[in-house]
Design a protein around this motif. Sequence first.
Motif, PDB file in Angstrom:
ATOM      1  N   VAL A  59      37.961  36.183  29.371  1.00 17.84           N
ATOM      2  CA  VAL A  59      38.017  37.561  29.886  1.00 17.84           C
ATOM      3  C   VAL A  59      39.467  37.892  30.223  1.00 17.84           C
ATOM      4  O   VAL A  59      40.141  37.134  30.937  1.00 17.84           O
ATOM      5  CB  VAL A  59      37.115  37.720  31.131  1.00 17.84           C
ATOM      6  CG1 VAL A  59      37.320  39.089  31.778  1.00 17.84           C
ATOM      7  CG2 VAL A  59      35.652  37.524  30.749  1.00 17.84           C
ATOM      8  N   ILE A  60      39.956  39.006  29.687  1.00 17.54           N
ATOM      9  CA  ILE A  60      41.342  39.431  29.900  1.00 17.54           C
ATOM     10  C   ILE A  60      41.326  40.718  30.714  1.00 17.54           C
ATOM     11  O   ILE A  60      40.808  41.747  30.256  1.00 17.54           O
ATOM     12  CB  ILE A  60      42.055  39.684  28.551  1.00 17.54           C
ATOM     13  CG1 ILE A  60      42.008  38.435  27.674  1.00 17.54           C
ATOM     14  CG2 ILE A  60      43.496  40.130  28.779  1.00 17.54           C
ATOM     15  CD1 ILE A  60      42.357  38.693  26.211  1.00 17.54           C
ATOM     16  N   ALA A  61      41.887  40.670  31.919  1.00 18.40           N
ATOM     17  CA  ALA A  61      41.878  41.842  32.804  1.00 18.40           C
ATOM     18  C   ALA A  61      43.288  42.393  32.971  1.00 18.40           C
ATOM     19  O   ALA A  61      44.189  41.690  33.454  1.00 18.40           O
ATOM     20  CB  ALA A  61      41.300  41.463  34.170  1.00 18.40           C
ATOM     21  N   ASP A  62      43.483  43.623  32.539  1.00 16.96           N
ATOM     22  CA  ASP A  62      44.758  44.312  32.728  1.00 16.96           C
ATOM     23  C   ASP A  62      44.494  45.800  32.546  1.00 16.96           C
ATOM     24  O   ASP A  62      43.730  46.175  31.644  1.00 16.96           O
ATOM     25  CB  ASP A  62      45.808  43.818  31.706  1.00 16.96           C
ATOM     26  CG  ASP A  62      47.231  44.138  32.153  1.00 16.96           C
ATOM     27  OD1 ASP A  62      47.512  45.315  32.449  1.00 16.96           O
ATOM     28  OD2 ASP A  62      48.063  43.209  32.216  1.00 16.96           O
ATOM     29  N   ASP A  63      45.104  46.636  33.373  1.00 18.70           N
ATOM     30  CA  ASP A  63      44.875  48.078  33.215  1.00 18.70           C
ATOM     31  C   ASP A  63      45.626  48.630  32.016  1.00 18.70           C
ATOM     32  O   ASP A  63      45.365  49.750  31.586  1.00 18.70           O
ATOM     33  CB  ASP A  63      45.258  48.840  34.494  1.00 18.70           C
ATOM     34  CG  ASP A  63      46.674  48.553  34.941  1.00 18.70           C
ATOM     35  OD1 ASP A  63      47.112  47.405  34.838  1.00 18.70           O
ATOM     36  OD2 ASP A  63      47.347  49.493  35.407  1.00 18.70           O
ATOM     37  N   SER A  64      46.563  47.869  31.487  1.00 14.51           N
ATOM     38  CA  SER A  64      47.320  48.310  30.318  1.00 14.51           C
ATOM     39  C   SER A  64      46.685  47.759  29.042  1.00 14.51           C
ATOM     40  O   SER A  64      46.587  46.536  28.861  1.00 14.51           O
ATOM     41  CB  SER A  64      48.763  47.826  30.425  1.00 14.51           C
ATOM     42  OG  SER A  64      49.396  47.912  29.172  1.00 14.51           O
ATOM     43  N   ASN A  68      40.243  46.456  34.855  1.00 16.62           N
ATOM     44  CA  ASN A  68      40.577  46.195  36.268  1.00 16.62           C
ATOM     45  C   ASN A  68      39.758  44.999  36.747  1.00 16.62           C
ATOM     46  O   ASN A  68      38.894  44.483  36.023  1.00 16.62           O
ATOM     47  CB  ASN A  68      40.308  47.441  37.135  1.00 16.62           C
ATOM     48  CG  ASN A  68      38.876  47.911  37.035  1.00 16.62           C
ATOM     49  OD1 ASN A  68      37.953  47.184  37.384  1.00 16.62           O
ATOM     50  ND2 ASN A  68      38.679  49.131  36.532  1.00 16.62           N
ATOM     51  N   GLY A  69      40.000  44.586  37.984  1.00 15.80           N
ATOM     52  CA  GLY A  69      39.326  43.401  38.504  1.00 15.80           C
ATOM     53  C   GLY A  69      37.822  43.561  38.621  1.00 15.80           C
ATOM     54  O   GLY A  69      37.064  42.616  38.373  1.00 15.80           O
ATOM     55  N   LYS A  70      37.378  44.768  38.960  1.00 11.20           N
ATOM     56  CA  LYS A  70      35.944  44.999  39.125  1.00 11.20           C
ATOM     57  C   LYS A  70      35.216  44.835  37.790  1.00 11.20           C
ATOM     58  O   LYS A  70      34.168  44.195  37.712  1.00 11.20           O
ATOM     59  CB  LYS A  70      35.717  46.410  39.697  1.00 11.20           C
ATOM     60  CG  LYS A  70      34.322  46.679  40.138  1.00 11.20           C
ATOM     61  CD  LYS A  70      34.207  48.059  40.735  1.00 11.20           C
ATOM     62  CE  LYS A  70      32.747  48.381  41.035  1.00 11.20           C
ATOM     63  NZ  LYS A  70      32.591  49.770  41.435  1.00 11.20           N
ATOM     64  N   GLU A  71      35.817  45.425  36.757  1.00 13.30           N
ATOM     65  CA  GLU A  71      35.225  45.279  35.419  1.00 13.30           C
ATOM     66  C   GLU A  71      35.231  43.816  34.989  1.00 13.30           C
ATOM     67  O   GLU A  71      34.274  43.329  34.400  1.00 13.30           O
ATOM     68  CB  GLU A  71      36.062  46.070  34.398  1.00 13.30           C
ATOM     69  CG  GLU A  71      35.580  47.479  34.154  1.00 13.30           C
ATOM     70  CD  GLU A  71      36.333  48.105  32.980  1.00 13.30           C
ATOM     71  OE1 GLU A  71      36.710  49.263  33.152  1.00 13.30           O
ATOM     72  OE2 GLU A  71      36.555  47.447  31.945  1.00 13.30           O
ATOM     73  N   ALA A  72      36.320  43.130  35.286  1.00 12.72           N
ATOM     74  CA  ALA A  72      36.425  41.720  34.895  1.00 12.72           C
ATOM     75  C   ALA A  72      35.352  40.887  35.585  1.00 12.72           C
ATOM     76  O   ALA A  72      34.726  40.020  34.960  1.00 12.72           O
ATOM     77  CB  ALA A  72      37.818  41.186  35.243  1.00 12.72           C
ATOM     78  N   LEU A  73      35.120  41.171  36.853  1.00 13.22           N
ATOM     79  CA  LEU A  73      34.092  40.427  37.589  1.00 13.22           C
ATOM     80  C   LEU A  73      32.720  40.647  36.958  1.00 13.22           C
ATOM     81  O   LEU A  73      31.934  39.698  36.812  1.00 13.22           O
ATOM     82  CB  LEU A  73      34.105  40.894  39.055  1.00 13.22           C
ATOM     83  CG  LEU A  73      33.356  40.024  40.043  1.00 13.22           C
ATOM     84  CD1 LEU A  73      33.909  38.598  40.079  1.00 13.22           C
ATOM     85  CD2 LEU A  73      33.427  40.644  41.451  1.00 13.22           C
ATOM     86  N   LEU A  84      40.306  39.886  42.653  1.00 12.38           N
ATOM     87  CA  LEU A  84      39.440  39.268  41.640  1.00 12.38           C
ATOM     88  C   LEU A  84      39.430  37.746  41.806  1.00 12.38           C
ATOM     89  O   LEU A  84      38.371  37.111  41.806  1.00 12.38           O
ATOM     90  CB  LEU A  84      39.928  39.643  40.236  1.00 12.38           C
ATOM     91  CG  LEU A  84      39.266  38.917  39.068  1.00 12.38           C
ATOM     92  CD1 LEU A  84      37.783  39.270  38.964  1.00 12.38           C
ATOM     93  CD2 LEU A  84      39.973  39.258  37.746  1.00 12.38           C
ATOM     94  N   LEU A  85      40.604  37.186  41.981  1.00  9.37           N
ATOM     95  CA  LEU A  85      40.733  35.736  42.170  1.00  9.37           C
ATOM     96  C   LEU A  85      39.932  35.280  43.398  1.00  9.37           C
ATOM     97  O   LEU A  85      39.211  34.271  43.348  1.00  9.37           O
ATOM     98  CB  LEU A  85      42.222  35.400  42.334  1.00  9.37           C
ATOM     99  CG  LEU A  85      42.631  33.954  42.561  1.00  9.37           C
ATOM    100  CD1 LEU A  85      42.235  33.076  41.375  1.00  9.37           C
ATOM    101  CD2 LEU A  85      44.152  33.866  42.759  1.00  9.37           C
ATOM    102  N   LYS A  86      40.037  36.043  44.482  1.00  7.18           N
ATOM    103  CA  LYS A  86      39.294  35.689  45.713  1.00  7.18           C
ATOM    104  C   LYS A  86      37.790  35.755  45.481  1.00  7.18           C
ATOM    105  O   LYS A  86      37.036  34.890  45.932  1.00  7.18           O
ATOM    106  CB  LYS A  86      39.696  36.643  46.841  1.00  7.18           C
ATOM    107  CG  LYS A  86      41.089  36.386  47.396  1.00  7.18           C
ATOM    108  CD  LYS A  86      41.421  37.415  48.450  1.00  7.18           C
ATOM    109  CE  LYS A  86      42.845  37.268  48.964  1.00  7.18           C
ATOM    110  NZ  LYS A  86      43.268  38.396  49.791  1.00  7.18           N
TER     111      LYS A  86
END
Lengths: 126, 155
Positions: free
Chosen positions: A5-10, A36-41, A66-68
């Motif tokens: 999973v790759i999370a980045d707004d760009s 974003n982190g929410k989508e990644a989760l 996200l890490l937390k």
Amino acid sequence: MKRIVIADDSATARMFIKRCLEIIGCGGAELVEAANGKEALARVKEAPTDLVITDLNMPVMDGETLLKWINANPKLNQIPVLVVSSAGTPAKEAELMGLGALAILSKPVSPPALLEKLEHLLGEPG
Amino acid sequence: MSEATERCDRAMRQAVVDTLENMVFMEVSPIPPESAAMAPEGAMSVGLLIHDPLQGELRLRMPRKLVALITAGVYSLEPEELTDQMLTDNFAELINIIAGRFMCELLIDGRPFRLGLPEPEPEELDPNSPRRFWTYVIDDLAFSITAIGQTLWTE
């Protein structure tokens, strides 16, 4: 097949990471994008995931949050999280490693730098 | 010129060169500001706030043609194949990376810092606000970066 999973707004940054992964032999992996982190989760929860690569500075939920969340969840906390950021000072890197990050890479990511962090982790390419 | 100002100038030069050379293998050279005229109608602009531990803002201004060249390099496409969204997104990512590298270079004690999110086409700056201005060239195409927030070059 590996799932990453790759999370980045760009979208550019996500594409750049995907290309680096392809270059280092992970092109056969399932590469799942999140803005974003929410989508990644959500993406991490929907299927077994072998690796999360996340930016730090994102809207809605940042990479640190996200890490937390991943590390607080016993079902997810074995998933390695690689942080890719342009804001990686030594103090920030130490903080993120303390939160459970596998490693921190500076932007722009290069294939050799990515390979160095991942070669022992991903094992068989793809 | 004070030591802090010199450090700020050095940090920006390093950030710009590292970002563009590592991202798209393009050679960047500093040029004098008077050589960096850009037609307003052909230019793109993006801003990014610096929140902590220093407060300020960076503005990147580039000819659209140069943004297209850089984006084409990133995506491995011809400039004609790029969409406006790709240009805008890549341009935002550029200021994001430059700002991060700039702060890493500037904060010699390695303190953490916090940046905002890129803002495309921000409002014009107050002409009286103190600023530092740097100009560079890639393939005969000039571009500029402006820093606002005096603590960036005085602390």
